[in-house]
Design an enzyme around this catalytic site. Sequence first.
Site, mmCIF file in Angstrom:
data_model
loop_
_atom_site.group_PDB
_atom_site.id
_atom_site.type_symbol
_atom_site.label_atom_id
_atom_site.label_comp_id
_atom_site.label_asym_id
_atom_site.label_seq_id
_atom_site.Cartn_x
_atom_site.Cartn_y
_atom_site.Cartn_z
ATOM 1 N N CYS A 105 -13.989 -40.606 -24.419
ATOM 2 C CA CYS A 105 -15.156 -40.962 -25.221
ATOM 3 C C CYS A 105 -15.530 -39.872 -26.203
ATOM 4 O O CYS A 105 -16.707 -39.685 -26.542
ATOM 5 C CB CYS A 105 -16.355 -41.292 -24.325
ATOM 6 S SG CYS A 105 -16.012 -42.570 -23.107
ATOM 7 N N ARG A 246 -31.255 -45.379 1.478
ATOM 8 C CA ARG A 246 -31.568 -45.392 2.911
ATOM 9 C C ARG A 246 -33.061 -45.650 3.065
ATOM 10 O O ARG A 246 -33.881 -44.858 2.595
ATOM 11 C CB ARG A 246 -31.170 -44.075 3.557
ATOM 12 C CG ARG A 246 -29.665 -43.821 3.452
ATOM 13 C CD ARG A 246 -29.232 -42.486 3.991
ATOM 14 N NE ARG A 246 -27.802 -42.297 3.803
ATOM 15 C CZ ARG A 246 -27.134 -41.218 4.220
ATOM 16 N NH1 ARG A 246 -27.767 -40.247 4.850
ATOM 17 N NH2 ARG A 246 -25.831 -41.123 3.997
#
Length: 266
Positions: A105, A246
């Site tokens: 890129c 979590r």
Amino acid sequence: MKLTTNRNIFKYTENSRTEREDEIAVEYPLTVVLNGDEFATLVCSPSDLEDLVIGFLASEGVIRFPDEIKTISLDEKGGFAYVEITHQKPAGAEFYSKRFIGSCCGKSRQSFYFYNDVKTAKTVLTRAQITVAQCFRLMRLLQQHSSEFKNTGGVHNAALCDPHSILIARTDIGRHNTLDKIYGHWLRNRIPLHDKLIVFSGRISSEVLLKTAKIGVGIILSKSAPTDLALQLADQLGITVVGFIRGDQCNVYTHPERITETIAPD
């Protein structure tokens, strides 16, 4: 074929020992024979094997479309997958193992790729978004989905999802195999990917990140951690990485514009 087997074990606590039957994840070697030659042996869970083989060959750059496969047959008892493709596989071991160093890129940072990854990984340009609450919900759904994980603790899970639900879920002892199984299913069914994401149970390594890019999905959610190289690749390939999901906490590592606090309008 069964994904688990039973074995008598001794279970110890600090003050006791008991004998009990435990459920164990099955580890299954599957050798892929490509145009008559042994190509690779995959160590996997014995489920969704045709999806696994097709996804693996696509991930390795051997095929790009399922119609490049003339025939595929499984000898599950012997542990072989016989595949005939319409062309010769790329010659030379360097296609599958040679490192390729190049800027991505237009950035000055150099990235580490296998040669075939350069050929098959692609920058993801999706504008899909997902809320933080949807991240938590999808991770809970993935954890609830696999009885094999609940019973053995010895497998990984991955799912292709939209922001609201699980569309395809796959289980395997190898975390990368779960993604190849999803890739193979997608190649055979061509589900639109513009609003899709992957929910994943394991660590996000560079290999996992590259497989996500090859599938063409722009968001990956995991309950575990990413590696530094995976995040470098995610930056360059346009993939949003969310880890340590979590309970009601998560970390957004790359391309945070896809993660919102409220539901985006249709």
